[in-house]
Design a protein around this motif. Structure first.
Motif, PDB file in Angstrom:
ATOM      1  N   SER A  13      45.374  96.480  40.692  1.00  0.00           N
ATOM      2  CA  SER A  13      44.464  95.699  39.856  1.00  0.00           C
ATOM      3  C   SER A  13      43.164  95.412  40.595  1.00  0.00           C
ATOM      4  N   TRP A  14      43.275  95.073  41.874  1.00  0.00           N
ATOM      5  CA  TRP A  14      42.081  94.796  42.675  1.00  0.00           C
ATOM      6  C   TRP A  14      41.250  96.067  42.848  1.00  0.00           C
ATOM      7  N   ALA A  15      41.901  97.178  43.092  1.00  0.00           N
ATOM      8  CA  ALA A  15      41.191  98.455  43.246  1.00  0.00           C
ATOM      9  C   ALA A  15      40.460  98.826  41.957  1.00  0.00           C
ATOM     10  N   ALA A  16      41.059  98.538  40.817  1.00  0.00           N
ATOM     11  CA  ALA A  16      40.406  98.833  39.540  1.00  0.00           C
ATOM     12  C   ALA A  16      39.143  98.003  39.373  1.00  0.00           C
ATOM     13  N   LEU A  17      39.182  96.743  39.793  1.00  0.00           N
ATOM     14  CA  LEU A  17      37.971  95.912  39.738  1.00  0.00           C
ATOM     15  C   LEU A  17      36.892  96.457  40.663  1.00  0.00           C
ATOM     16  N   GLN A  18      37.285  96.898  41.852  1.00  0.00           N
ATOM     17  CA  GLN A  18      36.316  97.476  42.788  1.00  0.00           C
ATOM     18  C   GLN A  18      35.693  98.740  42.205  1.00  0.00           C
ATOM     19  N   ASP A  19      36.506  99.603  41.652  1.00  0.00           N
ATOM     20  CA  ASP A  19      35.996 100.849  41.082  1.00  0.00           C
ATOM     21  C   ASP A  19      35.037 100.582  39.929  1.00  0.00           C
ATOM     22  N   ALA A  20      35.322  99.548  39.154  1.00  0.00           N
ATOM     23  CA  ALA A  20      34.468  99.193  38.016  1.00  0.00           C
ATOM     24  C   ALA A  20      33.262  98.357  38.451  1.00  0.00           C
ATOM     25  N   GLU A  21      33.228  98.006  39.740  1.00  0.00           N
ATOM     26  CA  GLU A  21      32.175  97.141  40.288  1.00  0.00           C
ATOM     27  C   GLU A  21      32.067  95.839  39.496  1.00  0.00           C
ATOM     28  N   ASN A  22      33.228  95.300  39.133  1.00  0.00           N
ATOM     29  CA  ASN A  22      33.303  94.055  38.375  1.00  0.00           C
ATOM     30  C   ASN A  22      33.359  92.888  39.371  1.00  0.00           C
ATOM     31  N   PHE A  23      32.237  92.639  40.017  1.00  0.00           N
ATOM     32  CA  PHE A  23      32.181  91.645  41.078  1.00  0.00           C
ATOM     33  C   PHE A  23      32.324  90.217  40.541  1.00  0.00           C
ATOM     34  N   GLU A  24      31.911  89.978  39.314  1.00  0.00           N
ATOM     35  CA  GLU A  24      32.051  88.656  38.713  1.00  0.00           C
ATOM     36  C   GLU A  24      33.526  88.284  38.588  1.00  0.00           C
TER      37      GLU A  24
END
Length: 52
Positions: A13-24
């Protein structure tokens, strides 16, 4: 908001946020469990990290 951030899928899940650049969302996930972080004054002076 924290769905998928506890248990065996947390890393993915964390890797998916990083890949999507969903920093918020990443910021919100890290800030959620902490109401405040208080750091005491260092016991020793100098250029070293005080683990106490």
């Amino acid at each position: 908001m924290l769905d998928g951030f506890a248990g065996p899928d947390t890393r993915a899940s964390w890797a998916a946020l990083q890949d999507a650049e969903n920093f918020e969302c990443m910021n919100a996930v890290l800030r959620f469990p902490f109401a405040a972080v208080k750091i005491k004054e260092a016991a020793k002076r100098g250029r070293q990290f005080d683990y106490g």
